[in-house]
Design an enzyme around this catalytic site. Structure first.
Site, PDB file in Angstrom:
ATOM      1  N   SER A 208     -60.770 -47.614   1.851  1.00 57.89           N
ATOM      2  CA  SER A 208     -59.524 -47.141   2.460  1.00 57.89           C
ATOM      3  C   SER A 208     -59.119 -45.775   1.921  1.00 57.89           C
ATOM      4  O   SER A 208     -58.651 -44.919   2.684  1.00 57.89           O
ATOM      5  CB  SER A 208     -58.403 -48.158   2.224  1.00 57.89           C
ATOM      6  OG  SER A 208     -58.120 -48.307   0.839  1.00 57.89           O
ATOM      7  N   ARG A 212     -59.169 -42.695   4.653  1.00 52.43           N
ATOM      8  CA  ARG A 212     -57.854 -42.121   4.980  1.00 52.43           C
ATOM      9  C   ARG A 212     -57.872 -40.610   4.788  1.00 52.43           C
ATOM     10  O   ARG A 212     -57.451 -39.847   5.673  1.00 52.43           O
ATOM     11  CB  ARG A 212     -56.767 -42.757   4.116  1.00 52.43           C
ATOM     12  CG  ARG A 212     -55.359 -42.220   4.423  1.00 52.43           C
ATOM     13  CD  ARG A 212     -54.329 -42.799   3.485  1.00 52.43           C
ATOM     14  NE  ARG A 212     -54.145 -44.228   3.686  1.00 52.43           N
ATOM     15  CZ  ARG A 212     -54.638 -45.172   2.877  1.00 52.43           C
ATOM     16  NH1 ARG A 212     -55.352 -44.827   1.816  1.00 52.43           N
ATOM     17  NH2 ARG A 212     -54.433 -46.442   3.134  1.00 52.43           N
ATOM     18  N   ASN A 216     -58.045 -37.772   8.060  1.00 49.74           N
ATOM     19  CA  ASN A 216     -56.984 -36.784   8.272  1.00 49.74           C
ATOM     20  C   ASN A 216     -57.509 -35.357   8.188  1.00 49.74           C
ATOM     21  O   ASN A 216     -57.135 -34.508   9.003  1.00 49.74           O
ATOM     22  CB  ASN A 216     -55.865 -36.993   7.249  1.00 49.74           C
ATOM     23  CG  ASN A 216     -54.923 -38.122   7.629  1.00 49.74           C
ATOM     24  OD1 ASN A 216     -53.987 -37.938   8.404  1.00 49.74           O
ATOM     25  ND2 ASN A 216     -55.183 -39.308   7.093  1.00 49.74           N
TER      26      ASN A 216
END
Length: 277
Positions: A208, A212, A216
Site C-alpha cells: 500500500s 499509493r 499519485n
C-alpha cells in the site's frame, strides 16, 4: 529524451515512459533503472549535505533564515512523531525526517521540464542520439523506487517489533493475536488463522505504501506529458501554458501531501509494531 515528438503525442508519451536501463542478464527482471538510482542517490546526498551544513553552522542566538527554515521542518516532523509514537523518539524522528525530506525531493523532480534531459543530450550529441536516449528523472514515478522505500520501512517495522517484544514474543504474537482463547485446543486451532491474518497485514503495508506513492506521482507525470502535447501547435500553446501552470501549482500540494502520508504511515506502523496485544 527527444525534445520533439516524432510520431504524435502517443509516441511522445511512450518515449518519455522509458527508463535508462542496464541489463544484468536475460529478461526484464535483471534490468536496473539507472536513472531512478542516480537521481535518488544525488537528491539523498543533497538533502544530507544541506541539513549537515545547517546543523554545523547552527547557533544558539538569532538563527539565520536558512537555519530557521530547517528548524521549522525538524520541529514539524518531531511534533508529528511525538503525537503518534509514545516512546523513545531518538531513532524514529531522524527516520521520519529522512523519509519526509527525501520523498519531497524525489517528488519535486516532477515539476522540472520533461524534455530537459533530451535538450541536454541534443545540444551535446545531436537529435538522433537524443531520440534514442531515455532518462526519467522522477524516481517516485518508478514502482521500483517506491517499492524499495516501502520494503526498507517494512524491515524497519519488523526490527522495531522484535526489539520491543523480543524475537520469541514477536513470533508468539503472530500466532496468538488478534484472536485470543483461554482453551489450549481452541488456541491451537486459531493459530493458523492468526498467522495468516498477521502475514497479510504485514505484507499489505509495503504494498500500500509503494502503490499509493507510485500511483499519485505516475499519474501526475502522465498529466504533465499530456499537457506537453498542447505545446505542439500555436493555437493550443497558450492554453498549454495555462494548464501546465495550474497543474504545477496543484501538484505542489500532491508532492508535499504524499511525502507527509508516507512519513505518517511509517510512524504509525512502527508504533503499532511496538504495541503488545
Amino acid at each position: 529524451m527527444a525534445s520533439e515528438p516524432q510520431g504524435g503525442l502517443t509516441e511522445y508519451i511512450q518515449h518519455h515512459l522509458h527508463h535508462y536501463t542496464v541489463s544484468l542478464g536475460d529478461g526484464d527482471f535483471m534490468k536496473i533503472h539507472v536513472d531512478s538510482l542516480v537521481v535518488s542517490f544525488v537528491l539523498g546526498a543533497l538533502f544530507c549535505l544541506w541539513f549537515w551544513l545547517k546543523a554545523r553552522k547552527a547557533t544558539s542566538g538569532v538563527p539565520s533564515k536558512g537555519q530557521a527554515f530547517v528548524e521549522i521542518i525538524v520541529e514539524f516532523v518531531d511534533t508529528q512523531v511525538k503525537d503518534t509514537f509514545h516512546g523513545d523518539r531518538r531513532t524514529v524522528t531522524p527516520l521520519a525526517l529522512s523519509i519526509f525530506m527525501w520523498v519531497v525531493f524525489l517528488n519535486t523532480m516532477d515539476l522540472l521540464p520533461l524534455d530537459a534531459p533530451g535538450w541536454g543530450v541534443k545540444a551535446v550529441a545531436g537529435a538522433e542520439v537524443a531520440h534514442h536516449t531515455f532518462f526519467r528523472w522522477v524516481p517516485t514515478a518508478d514502482i521500483n523506487t517506491t517499492m524499495g522505500l516501502a520494503l526498507a520501512v517494512f524491515f524497519i517495522v519488523l526490527a522495531h517489533g522484535m526489539k520491543a517484544k523480543g524475537v520469541g514474543g514477536f513470533g508468539w504474537e503472530l500466532i496468538t493475536a488478534p484472536f485470543h482463547a483461554d482453551n489450549v485446543i481452541v488456541k491451537i486451532i486459531l493459530m493458523p488463522f492468526n498467522l495468516a491474518l498477521n502475514v497479510i497485514e504485514y505484507l499489505s503495508k509495503p504494498v500500500s505504501l509503494a502503490m499509493r506513492l507510485f500511483g499519485n506521482m505516475y499519474g501526475g507525470e502522465l498529466v504533465f506529458m499530456l499537457i506537453a502535447g498542447l505545446f505542439a501547435g500555436w493555437i493550443s500553446f497558450l492554453p498549454g501554458v495555462l494548464f501546465n501552470s495550474v497543474w504545477a501549482i496543484f501538484h505542489i500540494l500532491i508532492i508535499l501531501l504524499q511525502a507527509f502520508i508516507f512519513m505518517m504511515l511509517t510512524i504509525v506502523y512502527i508504533a503499532t509494531a511496538r504495541e503488545h496485544h
